[in-house]
Structures are given as structure tokens and as C-alpha cells.
Design a protein around this motif. Structure first.
Motif, PDB file in Angstrom:
ATOM      1  N   ARG A   1       0.866  -1.181   0.000  1.00 13.33           N
ATOM      2  CA  ARG A   1       0.000   0.000   0.000  1.00 13.33           C
ATOM      3  C   ARG A   1       0.894   1.219   0.000  1.00 13.33           C
ATOM      4  O   ARG A   1       1.751   1.374   0.862  1.00 13.33           O
ATOM      5  CB  ARG A   1      -0.912   0.014   1.225  1.00 13.33           C
ATOM      6  N   LEU A   2       0.707   2.068  -0.974  1.00 14.03           N
ATOM      7  CA  LEU A   2       1.494   3.284  -1.081  1.00 14.03           C
ATOM      8  C   LEU A   2       0.753   4.438  -0.416  1.00 14.03           C
ATOM      9  O   LEU A   2      -0.471   4.491  -0.429  1.00 14.03           O
ATOM     10  CB  LEU A   2       1.739   3.626  -2.554  1.00 14.03           C
ATOM     11  N   ILE A   3       1.519   5.361   0.131  1.00 13.63           N
ATOM     12  CA  ILE A   3       0.965   6.582   0.701  1.00 13.63           C
ATOM     13  C   ILE A   3       1.580   7.723  -0.100  1.00 13.63           C
ATOM     14  O   ILE A   3       2.781   7.960  -0.030  1.00 13.63           O
ATOM     15  CB  ILE A   3       1.306   6.713   2.199  1.00 13.63           C
ATOM     16  N   LEU A   4       0.756   8.398  -0.887  1.00 11.09           N
ATOM     17  CA  LEU A   4       1.244   9.404  -1.821  1.00 11.09           C
ATOM     18  C   LEU A   4       0.996  10.816  -1.312  1.00 11.09           C
ATOM     19  O   LEU A   4      -0.086  11.117  -0.816  1.00 11.09           O
ATOM     20  CB  LEU A   4       0.542   9.257  -3.175  1.00 11.09           C
ATOM     21  N   ASP A   5       1.994  11.661  -1.477  1.00  7.90           N
ATOM     22  CA  ASP A   5       1.770  13.071  -1.156  1.00  7.90           C
ATOM     23  C   ASP A   5       1.251  13.754  -2.419  1.00  7.90           C
ATOM     24  O   ASP A   5       1.253  13.187  -3.511  1.00  7.90           O
ATOM     25  CB  ASP A   5       3.030  13.729  -0.601  1.00  7.90           C
ATOM     26  N   ALA A   6       0.801  14.974  -2.254  1.00  4.85           N
ATOM     27  CA  ALA A   6       0.172  15.683  -3.363  1.00  4.85           C
ATOM     28  C   ALA A   6       1.130  15.931  -4.518  1.00  4.85           C
ATOM     29  O   ALA A   6       0.710  16.022  -5.667  1.00  4.85           O
ATOM     30  CB  ALA A   6      -0.409  17.006  -2.866  1.00  4.85           C
ATOM     31  N   GLY A   7       2.422  16.018  -4.247  1.00  5.20           N
ATOM     32  CA  GLY A   7       3.383  16.268  -5.323  1.00  5.20           C
ATOM     33  C   GLY A   7       3.486  15.121  -6.306  1.00  5.20           C
ATOM     34  O   GLY A   7       3.818  15.310  -7.468  1.00  5.20           O
ATOM     35  N   PHE A   8       3.194  13.922  -5.858  1.00  4.06           N
ATOM     36  CA  PHE A   8       3.322  12.752  -6.725  1.00  4.06           C
ATOM     37  C   PHE A   8       1.985  12.270  -7.261  1.00  4.06           C
ATOM     38  O   PHE A   8       1.918  11.572  -8.266  1.00  4.06           O
ATOM     39  CB  PHE A   8       3.996  11.607  -5.956  1.00  4.06           C
ATOM     40  N   ALA A   9       0.890  12.604  -6.616  1.00  2.05           N
ATOM     41  CA  ALA A   9      -0.417  12.022  -6.913  1.00  2.05           C
ATOM     42  C   ALA A   9      -1.110  12.692  -8.094  1.00  2.05           C
ATOM     43  O   ALA A   9      -2.214  13.199  -7.983  1.00  2.05           O
ATOM     44  CB  ALA A   9      -1.294  12.050  -5.672  1.00  2.05           C
ATOM     45  N   THR A  10      -0.449  12.666  -9.255  1.00  4.21           N
ATOM     46  CA  THR A  10      -1.097  13.143 -10.476  1.00  4.21           C
ATOM     47  C   THR A  10      -1.977  12.026 -11.011  1.00  4.21           C
ATOM     48  O   THR A  10      -1.786  10.847 -10.690  1.00  4.21           O
ATOM     49  CB  THR A  10      -0.061  13.525 -11.546  1.00  4.21           C
ATOM     50  N   ALA A  11      -2.929  12.354 -11.854  1.00  3.49           N
ATOM     51  CA  ALA A  11      -3.823  11.349 -12.438  1.00  3.49           C
ATOM     52  C   ALA A  11      -3.013  10.298 -13.197  1.00  3.49           C
ATOM     53  O   ALA A  11      -3.290   9.092 -13.104  1.00  3.49           O
ATOM     54  CB  ALA A  11      -4.839  12.024 -13.353  1.00  3.49           C
ATOM     55  N   GLU A  12      -2.010  10.719 -13.942  1.00  5.18           N
ATOM     56  CA  GLU A  12      -1.182   9.779 -14.718  1.00  5.18           C
ATOM     57  C   GLU A  12      -0.442   8.810 -13.793  1.00  5.18           C
ATOM     58  O   GLU A  12      -0.434   7.598 -14.032  1.00  5.18           O
ATOM     59  CB  GLU A  12      -0.177  10.554 -15.565  1.00  5.18           C
ATOM     60  N   ASN A  13       0.175   9.322 -12.748  1.00  3.80           N
ATOM     61  CA  ASN A  13       0.905   8.455 -11.821  1.00  3.80           C
ATOM     62  C   ASN A  13      -0.033   7.502 -11.084  1.00  3.80           C
ATOM     63  O   ASN A  13       0.282   6.329 -10.892  1.00  3.80           O
ATOM     64  CB  ASN A  13       1.692   9.278 -10.807  1.00  3.80           C
ATOM     65  N   MET A  14      -1.183   8.009 -10.661  1.00  5.19           N
ATOM     66  CA  MET A  14      -2.133   7.168  -9.937  1.00  5.19           C
ATOM     67  C   MET A  14      -2.642   6.040 -10.837  1.00  5.19           C
ATOM     68  O   MET A  14      -2.741   4.888 -10.410  1.00  5.19           O
ATOM     69  CB  MET A  14      -3.281   8.020  -9.402  1.00  5.19           C
ATOM     70  N   THR A  15      -2.940   6.361 -12.094  1.00  2.54           N
ATOM     71  CA  THR A  15      -3.388   5.348 -13.052  1.00  2.54           C
ATOM     72  C   THR A  15      -2.323   4.272 -13.212  1.00  2.54           C
ATOM     73  O   THR A  15      -2.616   3.071 -13.151  1.00  2.54           O
ATOM     74  CB  THR A  15      -3.697   6.004 -14.410  1.00  2.54           C
ATOM     75  N   TRP A  16      -1.090   4.676 -13.405  1.00  4.40           N
ATOM     76  CA  TRP A  16       0.012   3.723 -13.599  1.00  4.40           C
ATOM     77  C   TRP A  16       0.178   2.834 -12.370  1.00  4.40           C
ATOM     78  O   TRP A  16       0.345   1.621 -12.499  1.00  4.40           O
ATOM     79  CB  TRP A  16       1.303   4.475 -13.921  1.00  4.40           C
ATOM     80  N   LEU A  17       0.123   3.415 -11.185  1.00  7.50           N
ATOM     81  CA  LEU A  17       0.298   2.636  -9.960  1.00  7.50           C
ATOM     82  C   LEU A  17      -0.839   1.636  -9.752  1.00  7.50           C
ATOM     83  O   LEU A  17      -0.604   0.491  -9.343  1.00  7.50           O
ATOM     84  CB  LEU A  17       0.418   3.563  -8.754  1.00  7.50           C
ATOM     85  N   ILE A  18      -2.069   2.037 -10.048  1.00 11.25           N
ATOM     86  CA  ILE A  18      -3.205   1.119  -9.942  1.00 11.25           C
ATOM     87  C   ILE A  18      -3.005  -0.033 -10.923  1.00 11.25           C
ATOM     88  O   ILE A  18      -3.223  -1.200 -10.591  1.00 11.25           O
ATOM     89  CB  ILE A  18      -4.539   1.853 -10.194  1.00 11.25           C
TER      90      ILE A  18
END
Length: 186
Positions: A32-49
């Protein structure tokens, strides 16, 4: 519209393929990742999912909290710590991320000042309560302390953690720690 429908269909096929890969892996290590706002772009979140990760975080886009505040039927009413309340807000879809995320609005009261923040969660398993979710997200302070230590001990002063390669290096460190924790703590 047809182009977007095709993209969504391709993403769902890719996710199904990755989920099947994960289901057939005997030594699967849930992360389980805990993302801060600097990393949590839609593109990054999609890739991680699509890589099979569960995650909690705050979105990169500052427009999400006001959008959730407008959608919320009432003010946040679940107290999660001394000065913070949360409310789950359904029906919000983040632009650029085709996957369903769980959204909550946090209200922090600091004296006369009130600050609203958005939080998201993506879980393949059991959904935590709002209090658990808030507590889980704030475990990132321990992780940040670990990075600060790593920068000093291992000389990772310019460690680029927001790139895909940086994520892969972090993943390798986590996996090596999970397989041999006594070597790292010795």
C-alpha cells in the motif's frame, strides 16, 4: 468520445491482465502506497493502480478539495483527531484517472482558520473506516523520516523518488527489506 471509450476499454483490459498476473503469483507481496500531493497526479495514480498497488493520498490538483466541498451534502462530521473531521464524498471522478477512487473531504480547524483538503484511497481489499484511513495516511511521516535517514546513511541526497525508475528502486529496497529485515536493521 469514441477515442476515450477505446482508451478506457484498453485500460480495463490492461488492468484485468495485471490482476490475473497478480492472482497467479504465489509470492505476491501486498504493498500500500501513501502518496503526497506532489506525486499524486492522475497519470501516476493510473500507472500505480495498473501495477497492482493499493494507495492512500492527497491529490496533486488543488481544485479537488473545493469540488468535493461543493458535492458534500454536509460538513465533515467524523472526528479523526483533535482538530480534524472527515466526510466521504461519493460520485467524484478525477479527470485523467479512469479508475474509481474513494474520496473524502477533511476539515482542519486551527483556531479561527478552517482548511479543507481532499484525500483519496484505492483499495483492492477491505475498506478502512475514515479514522483508520486518516491514520494510515499519516503513517507517511515515518516513511519520510526513513528517507531522511537514507539520505544521510546511504548518501541518497539526490534520490529522484517521483520518477518511474525511482519508484522501481524504492520497490526493490522494500522487497529486499521484506525478505531480509535482520540484515538491514543489524
Amino acid at each position: 468520445v469514441e477515442h476515450l471509450s477505446q482508451q478506457i476499454a484498453e485500460l480495463r483490459q490492461g488492468q484485468a491482465r495485471l490482476e490475473a498476473e497478480n492472482a497467479s503469483t504465489v509470492t505476491f507481496l501486498p504493498i500500500r502506497l501513501i502518496l503526497d500531493a506532489g506525486f499524486a497526479t492522475a497519470e501516476n495514480m493510473t500507472w500505480l493502480i495498473e501495477q497492482g498497488y493499493d494507495m492512500d493520498g492527497k491529490p496533486h490538483a488543488p481544485s479537488v478539495a473545493p469540488a468535493l466541498h461543493r458535492r458534500a451534502k454536509r460538513e465533515p462530521d467524523v472526528q479523526v483527531n483533535r482538530n480534524t473531521w472527515m466526510i466521504e464524498v461519493g460520485g467524484y471522478q478525477m479527470a485523467g484517472c479512469p479508475y474509481p477512487l474513494r474520496w473524502a473531504l477533511c476539515c482542519q480547524k486551527q483556531g479561527q482558520r478552517v482548511r479543507y483538503e481532499a484525500m483519496f484511497s484505492y483499495r483492492s481489499g477491505q475498506r478502512p473506516t475514515l479514522r483508520q484511513w486518516f491514520g494510515n495516511y499519516h503513517q507517511r511521516a515515518d516513511v519520510e523520516a526513513g528517507f531522511k535517514q537514507g539520505k544521510g546513511i546511504f548518501g541518497l541526497g539526490r534520490f529522484h523518488t517521483r520518477s518511474k525508475n525511482g519508484i522501481r528502486v524504492q520497490e526493490m529496497l522494500v522487497l529486499s527489506h521484506a525478505k531480509a529485515p535482520e540484515k538491514i536493521h543489524a
